[in-house]
Scaffold this motif. Structure first.
Motif, PDB file in Angstrom:
ATOM      1  N   THR A  61       0.823  -1.208   0.000  1.00 52.60           N
ATOM      2  CA  THR A  61       0.000   0.000   0.000  1.00 52.60           C
ATOM      3  C   THR A  61       0.853   1.253   0.000  1.00 52.60           C
ATOM      4  N   ASN A  62       2.150   1.110   0.375  1.00 49.33           N
ATOM      5  CA  ASN A  62       3.041   2.262   0.544  1.00 49.33           C
ATOM      6  C   ASN A  62       2.496   3.241   1.570  1.00 49.33           C
ATOM      7  N   ALA A  63       1.821   2.691   2.562  1.00 47.05           N
ATOM      8  CA  ALA A  63       1.294   3.498   3.661  1.00 47.05           C
ATOM      9  C   ALA A  63       1.626   2.800   4.980  1.00 47.05           C
ATOM     10  N   ILE A  64       1.832   3.591   6.007  1.00 45.83           N
ATOM     11  CA  ILE A  64       2.035   3.040   7.346  1.00 45.83           C
ATOM     12  C   ILE A  64       1.046   3.680   8.305  1.00 45.83           C
ATOM     13  N   GLY A  65       0.591   2.893   9.252  1.00 43.82           N
ATOM     14  CA  GLY A  65      -0.324   3.397  10.255  1.00 43.82           C
ATOM     15  C   GLY A  65       0.443   3.890  11.470  1.00 43.82           C
ATOM     16  N   ALA A  87       9.115   9.250   6.762  1.00 44.36           N
ATOM     17  CA  ALA A  87       8.192   8.548   5.865  1.00 44.36           C
ATOM     18  C   ALA A  87       8.151   9.223   4.494  1.00 44.36           C
ATOM     19  N   SER A  88       8.119  10.548   4.474  1.00 43.18           N
ATOM     20  CA  SER A  88       8.086  11.283   3.207  1.00 43.18           C
ATOM     21  C   SER A  88       9.341  11.023   2.391  1.00 43.18           C
ATOM     22  N   ALA A  89      10.479  10.957   3.077  1.00 38.80           N
ATOM     23  CA  ALA A  89      11.734  10.695   2.383  1.00 38.80           C
ATOM     24  C   ALA A  89      11.736   9.313   1.737  1.00 38.80           C
ATOM     25  N   ARG A  90      10.915   8.408   2.259  1.00 36.49           N
ATOM     26  CA  ARG A  90      10.844   7.052   1.726  1.00 36.49           C
ATOM     27  C   ARG A  90       9.635   6.835   0.827  1.00 36.49           C
ATOM     28  N   VAL A 301      10.303   4.820  11.980  1.00 37.21           N
ATOM     29  CA  VAL A 301      10.018   4.591  10.563  1.00 37.21           C
ATOM     30  C   VAL A 301      11.139   3.782   9.919  1.00 37.21           C
ATOM     31  N   VAL A 302      12.378   4.091  10.264  1.00 36.61           N
ATOM     32  CA  VAL A 302      13.520   3.347   9.707  1.00 36.61           C
ATOM     33  C   VAL A 302      13.402   1.865  10.046  1.00 36.61           C
ATOM     34  N   ARG A 303      13.101   1.574  11.302  1.00 42.07           N
ATOM     35  CA  ARG A 303      13.002   0.167  11.716  1.00 42.07           C
ATOM     36  C   ARG A 303      11.779  -0.510  11.095  1.00 42.07           C
TER      37      ARG A 303
END
Length: 347
Positions: A61-65, A87-90, A301-303
Motif C-alpha cells: 500500500t506504501n502506507a504506514i499506520g 516517511a516522506s523521504a521514503r 520509521v527506519v526500523r
C-alpha cells in the motif's frame, strides 16, 4: 507471505463461509457463540478483509499506520513531525490516529488499519498491551514506542525515563536544592510511573524526603501545583525546586510563579522533561531532559521500513535522555554527572 482467507477463518471456527461473511459484515442474524468463534479465529489467523488481502498479496500500500495517545500538544506534534519527515523521504503515506487512552478506541483503530497499511507504529504508554495487541496480527510489521512491558516480541524504542528522572534530581541536588517536589504524570501512564520511580530513587540516595504531586501532563496541572507551592512559600519546608514529569506542566507552573512575582530560579528552580520546542523559546528558558522526540519518530520509521522489507527485528532499543541546563535552574556547579549544554537546535 501467505495471508489467511475467509475459508481459513471458516475452517478454524468450524462454521460455513456464509456464517463468517455475516459476522464480518456485522449482520445481526448470527448466534453469539458463532460470532465469538469467528472473531477469535479471525484474530488468531490475522485475517484482513478481502480487498485488503488482495492489495497485500499483489502490491504494498506504501502506507504506514501511526497510533499515538493524542494528537494535541507539542510532544505528539514533534513525534508526528519526525515520523512524517522520514516517511516522506521514503515515499510512504501516513494513516494517523489517536487512542485517547481508550482501549476500545485503540482496538478499533488497529482493526481499521488492517489491510490498509504495510505496517504500524504504536505509542501507547497508557494502555494494557495484552488487551490491545491481541488484535494486532502477527503477520503485520509493527514498531512500538514507549509501550508497557509486553510479550509481543516486537521491535521497540523505549526511553529510559527512570534514568532521566534520576539525572534531573542529581542536577538539582548539585546546585544546592534539597526540597525537591515532583509533579507526576497520569497514574496509569508507564512513562510517568518510571519518572516517579527515578525521582524517588535519586532522592533516597541523597537522604532527601520525596514529595509527589498528582498531575496529568497538561499545563493546567502545573498551574495547580504552583498554587499549592505558593501557599507554602512562607514556611520553613517550602519547596526550593519543582521537577515536573513533562515540559508543559513545568511551563504552567513557571508562568504562575512569574505572575505571583516569585523569582525563578532564585526562589524556586523549575525543571521539566521531554524538551519540546517551546522549552527553549520561553523566558526564562526551561531546564529539561531531552529525549529527541522527532528523532524517535524518525527512527521508528527506519526500523518499520526494514521490517516491511522482510527483515527480522525484535530488539528493545533504549533511548537515554540528555540533561539540558537552561535558565530555570541557573548554571550547574559541582555536578556529579556530565551536564550537556545545547549548541543550537537539535531534533
Amino acid at each position: 507471505m501467505v495471508h489467511a482467507t475467509i475459508r481459513d477463518v471458516a475452517r478454524e471456527a468450524d462454521v460455513s463461509v456464509a456464517s463468517v461473511s455475516r459476522v464480518l459484515n456485522g449482520h445481526s442474524n448470527v448466534r453469539a457463540a458463532v460470532r465469538e468463534r469467528v472473531q477469535a479465529a479471525a484474530t488468531a489467523l490475522g485475517y484482513v478483509p478481502h480487498a485488503g488481502a488482495r492489495n497485500l498479496s499483489l502490491a504494498r500500500t506504501n502506507a504506514i499506520g501511526v497510533m499515538l495517545p493524542d494528537l494535541h500538544g507539542e510532544f505528539f506534534s514533534e513525534t508526528a513531525r519526525g515520523i512524517d519527515s522520514e516517511a516522506s523521504a521514503r515515499g510512504l503515506q501516513l494513516l494517523l490516529s489517536n487512542a485517547h487512552a481508550n482501549p476500545a478506541r485503540a482496538v478499533e483503530t488497529l482493526r481499521t488499519m488492517r489491510g490498509r497499511v504495510d505496517g504500524v507504529i504504536i505509542m501507547a504508554p497508557d494502555l494494557d498491551p495484552q488487551e490491545m495487541f491481541g488484535h494486532l496480527p502477527a503477520s503485520l510489521p509493527a514498531v512500538l514506542i514507549n509501550c508497557r512491558e509486553n510479550t509481543q516480541r516486537r521491535a521497540e524504542l523505549r526511553v529510559d525515563n527512570a534514568a532521566g528522572a534520576e539525572a534531573m534530581v542529581e542536577h538539582l541536588v548539585a546546585i544546592g536544592r534539597r526540597r525537591i517536589v515532583h509533579l507526576a504524570g497520569p497514574s496509569g501512564n508507564t512513562e510517568a510511573q518510571a519518572r516517579v520511580a527515578g525521582y524517588r530513587a535519586a532522592m533516597a540516595r541523597h537522604g532527601l524526603a520525596p514529595r509527589v504531586l498528582a498531575g496529568d501532563f497538561f499545563e493546567e496541572a502545573g498551574t495547580a501545583a504552583a498554587e499549592v507551592l505558593l501557599s507554602e512559600l512562607g514556611g520553613s519546608n517550602a519547596a526550593d525546586a519543582l521537577f515536573a514529569a513533562n515540559d508543559m506542566m513545568a511551563i504552567g507552573a513557571m508562568m504562575r510563579f512569574r505572575r505571583a512575582g516569585v523569582d525563578v530560579p532564585g526562589r524556586i528552580a523549575i525543571a521539566g522533561f521531554d524538551d519540546v520546542p517551546l522549552a527553549r523559546l520561553i523566558s526564562p528558558a526551561l531546564t529539561t531532559m531531552r529525549v529527541g522526540i522527532a528523532g524517535i519518530g524518525a527512527r521508528a520509521v527506519v526500523r518499520l521500513a526494514a521490517l516491511i522489507a522482510g527483515g527480522v527485528d525484535q530488539a528493545v532499543e533504549p533511548r537515554t535522555p540528555e540533561l539540558i541546563v537552561r535558565e530555570t535552574t541557573g548554571a550547574a556547579t559541582n555536578t556529579k554527572q556530565p551536564v550537556s549544554r545545547e549548541q543550537g537546535q537539535t531534533s
